[in-house]
Design an enzyme around this catalytic site. Structure first.
Site, PDB file in Angstrom:
ATOM      1  N   GLY A  93      -3.032   6.889   7.450  1.00  0.00           N
ATOM      2  CA  GLY A  93      -3.546   5.541   7.200  1.00  0.00           C
ATOM      3  C   GLY A  93      -3.023   4.548   8.233  1.00  0.00           C
ATOM      4  N   GLN A 166      -0.054  -2.636   7.039  1.00  0.00           N
ATOM      5  CA  GLN A 166      -1.055  -2.023   7.920  1.00  0.00           C
ATOM      6  C   GLN A 166      -2.138  -3.035   8.271  1.00  0.00           C
ATOM      7  OE1 GLN A 166      -2.323   1.514   5.835  1.00  0.00           O
ATOM      8  NE2 GLN A 166      -0.459   2.630   6.371  1.00  0.00           N
ATOM      9  N   ASP A 313       6.334   3.013  -0.948  1.00  0.00           N
ATOM     10  CA  ASP A 313       6.268   4.467  -0.777  1.00  0.00           C
ATOM     11  C   ASP A 313       7.252   5.215  -1.688  1.00  0.00           C
ATOM     12  OD1 ASP A 313       4.254   4.221   1.093  1.00  0.00           O
ATOM     13  OD2 ASP A 313       5.636   4.135   2.793  1.00  0.00           O
ATOM     14  N   LYS A 340      -3.190   5.185  -1.960  1.00  0.00           N
ATOM     15  CA  LYS A 340      -2.328   5.930  -1.038  1.00  0.00           C
ATOM     16  C   LYS A 340      -2.888   7.338  -0.806  1.00  0.00           C
ATOM     17  CE  LYS A 340       0.417   2.504  -0.363  1.00  0.00           C
ATOM     18  NZ  LYS A 340       0.383   1.812   0.933  1.00  0.00           N
ATOM     19  N   ARG A 386       4.577  12.825  -0.609  1.00  0.00           N
ATOM     20  CA  ARG A 386       5.644  12.168  -1.388  1.00  0.00           C
ATOM     21  C   ARG A 386       5.709  12.705  -2.825  1.00  0.00           C
ATOM     22  NH1 ARG A 386       7.798   9.065   2.403  1.00  0.00           N
ATOM     23  NH2 ARG A 386       6.384   7.955   3.800  1.00  0.00           N
TER      24      ARG A 386
HETATM   25  C1  S3P Z   1       2.923   1.456   6.414  1.00  0.00           C
HETATM   26  C2  S3P Z   1       2.666   0.524   5.457  1.00  0.00           C
HETATM   27  C3  S3P Z   1       2.484   0.847   4.037  1.00  0.00           C
HETATM   28  C4  S3P Z   1       3.014   2.222   3.675  1.00  0.00           C
HETATM   29  C5  S3P Z   1       2.649   3.258   4.688  1.00  0.00           C
HETATM   30  C6  S3P Z   1       3.126   2.877   6.081  1.00  0.00           C
HETATM   31  C7  S3P Z   1       3.044   1.006   7.815  1.00  0.00           C
HETATM   32  O1  S3P Z   1       1.105   0.780   3.762  1.00  0.00           O
HETATM   33  O2  S3P Z   1       2.563   2.617   2.408  1.00  0.00           O
HETATM   34  O3  S3P Z   1       3.242   4.501   4.331  1.00  0.00           O
HETATM   35  O4  S3P Z   1       3.553   1.761   8.652  1.00  0.00           O
HETATM   36  O5  S3P Z   1       2.627  -0.125   8.098  1.00  0.00           O
HETATM   37  P1  S3P Z   1       0.437  -0.641   3.363  1.00  0.00           P
HETATM   38  O6  S3P Z   1       1.073  -1.645   4.217  1.00  0.00           O
HETATM   39  O7  S3P Z   1      -1.019  -0.573   3.632  1.00  0.00           O
HETATM   40  O8  S3P Z   1       0.770  -0.796   1.908  1.00  0.00           O
END
Ligand code: S3P
Length: 426
Positions: A93, A166, A313, A340, A386
């Site tokens: 993601g 993200q 997480d 997730k 996880r």
């Molecule tokens: C991440 C942000 C999180 C997290 C993912 C990694 C990142 O997601 O759950 O494992 O590296 O920016 P979200 O920000 O979309 O919640």
């Protein structure tokens, strides 16, 4: 099938965990946009972080990887070119959401695809703000595959509707390649690795009450990044030591960025014996040690909405710990968990139920009764790394053997998880 017979065993010892996943992704991305040679030390060797390396190689960037040291031969933004074929984001993601911000502003077209799990995850959260900046992104139903037709964008001032690092990072990266000032406002603080790393590549970022602001079209200078150990990986050992009688572990050289410490803070609030000590900074990231010991009496505590992003997480692990607390623990505000690698409200509840826990799923979280004796069971990882690792940690407190179906997925974030587990199991 992975059988684990850890009943009556303890977690004892000192270890280091592999490099931080979030920081590893960002180091590749910024190194690829910079001019010159960037070295990344202690890069996380895992499937997710490899998805980012492979993607930038497909975009024409020369990247060498030698064990955990990565060299990126950046040629600036001009060094990226249209890939011959679609680019596979695998399960990651972070790769797809962050790279979309970059690709939306570059002068060529890219088709992004992903594995089955990623292809079900929402991309509308980045499509919407990037479209507001003038991006052209084609996707049916707001999921992968996604066709990005890169073009010059206009800056925006955007208030994040979801607490997502993200999404924040995707907009910042698009803003970085766009003339003018881009501003992102957060409702609650999310991990800030992008903001901390950009200045290491010479980009000025302003953070104040007005949000996070950056001026686009700044040139990135090559740099050197030392990736700290991943605190999300360390959390498995912290949880294991906290709930397993006689245990004590120390994890060294781990990232202690405050935007990642929600799990440790909640456990401390529950009374867990955990110590963290910042020893030094690498770039702008604090690094140090964490030690955790078995705590007989844990008190349930409610989760606050503002802290969810700092432990997002670690929720499966927190639910496991809650089964050992004295009383009922209500966990709310977890709606993001549904999006997730699996629907982690459902998969966590199902897994803990199979171990005999009294736990119910609610719309935005779960209610867990403690303190409960758990028994062994055969459980599914649901292809979610996880969940597989949480079930492995549960095996220390179950009265009989735990068997986990599909632990291959652990390669996504922590390929040497079982070796590390064996090294501290006595
Ligand atoms: C991440 C942000 C999180 C997290 C993912 C990694 C990142 O997601 O759950 O494992 O590296 O920016 P979200 O920000 O979309 O919640």
């Amino acid at each position: 099938m992975k059988p684990l017979s850890n009943s009556h065993k303890q977690l004892k010892g000192t270890l280091e965990v592999p490099g931080d996943k979030s920081i590893s992704h960002r180091a590749i991305m910024l190194g690829a946009l910079a001019q010159g040679e960037t070295k990344v030390y202690n890069f996380l060797h895992s499937e997710d972080s490899m998805s980012t390396i492979l993607a930038f190689q497909r975009l024409g960037v020369d990247i060498d990887k030698n064990n955990n040291t990565v060299t990126i031969y950046g040629k600036g933004v001009q060094g990226l070119s249209q890939p011959k074929d679609s680019v596979n984001m695998g399960n990651s993601g972070t790769t797809v959401r962050l790279i979309s911000g970059i690709l939306a502003a570059l002068p060529f077209n890219t088709k992004l695809v992903g594995d089955q799990s990623l292809s079900h995850r929402p991309m509308d959260r980045i499509i919407e703000p990037l479209t507001e900046m003038g991006a052209s992104i084609e996707s049916s139903g707001g999921t992968l595959p996604m066709l990005i037709r890169g073009r010059p964008l206009t800056p925006i001032r955007y208030r994040l509707p979801v607490d997502s690092a993200q999404v924040k990072s995707a907009i910042m990266l698009a803003g970085l390649l766009t003339e003018g000032i881009t501003t992102v406002l957060e409702q609650n603080t999310t991990r800030d690795h992008t903001e901390r790393m950009l200045p290491i590549f010479g980009v000025e970022v302003n953070r104040n009450d007005q949000g996070i602001q950056l001026e686009g079209r700044q040139n990135l200078a090559s740099s050197t990044i030392h990736v700290p150990g991943d605190v999300s990986s360390a959390s498995f050992w912290v949880a294991g030591a906290t709930i397993t009688p006689g245990s004590h572990v120390t994890i060294k050289n781990v990232g202690l960025n405050p935007t990642r410490l929600g799990f440790i803070n909640v456990l401390k609030r529950m009374g867990a014996q955990i110590n963290t000590e910042v020893k030094r900074y690498e770039g702008d990231e604090p690094i140090g040690n964490i030690s955790a010991s078995y705590t007989e009496r844990l008190t349930p505590t409610p989760l606050q909405k503002h802290e969810i992003a700092t432990l997002v997480d670690e929720v499966p692990l927190l639910a496991l710990v809650a089964t050992q607390a004295n009383g009922q623990m209500k966990m709310k505000h977890l709606e993001e968990l549904r999006y997730k690698e699996s629907d982690r409200i459902k998969t966590t509840v199902n897994t803990l139920k199979q171990f005999g826990a009294t736990i119910i799923e609610t719309e935005d979280g779960m209610i867990i009764e403690g303190k409960q004796e758990l028994h062994g069971a055969q459980v599914d990882s649901y292809g979610d790394h996880r969940i597989a690792m949480m079930a492995s940690i549960a095996s220390f407190i179950t009265t009989s053997k735990v068997t986990i179906k599909d632990t291959e997925c652990i390669r996504i974030s922590y390929p040497r998880f079982f070796e590390d587990l064996a090294s501290i199991t006595i």
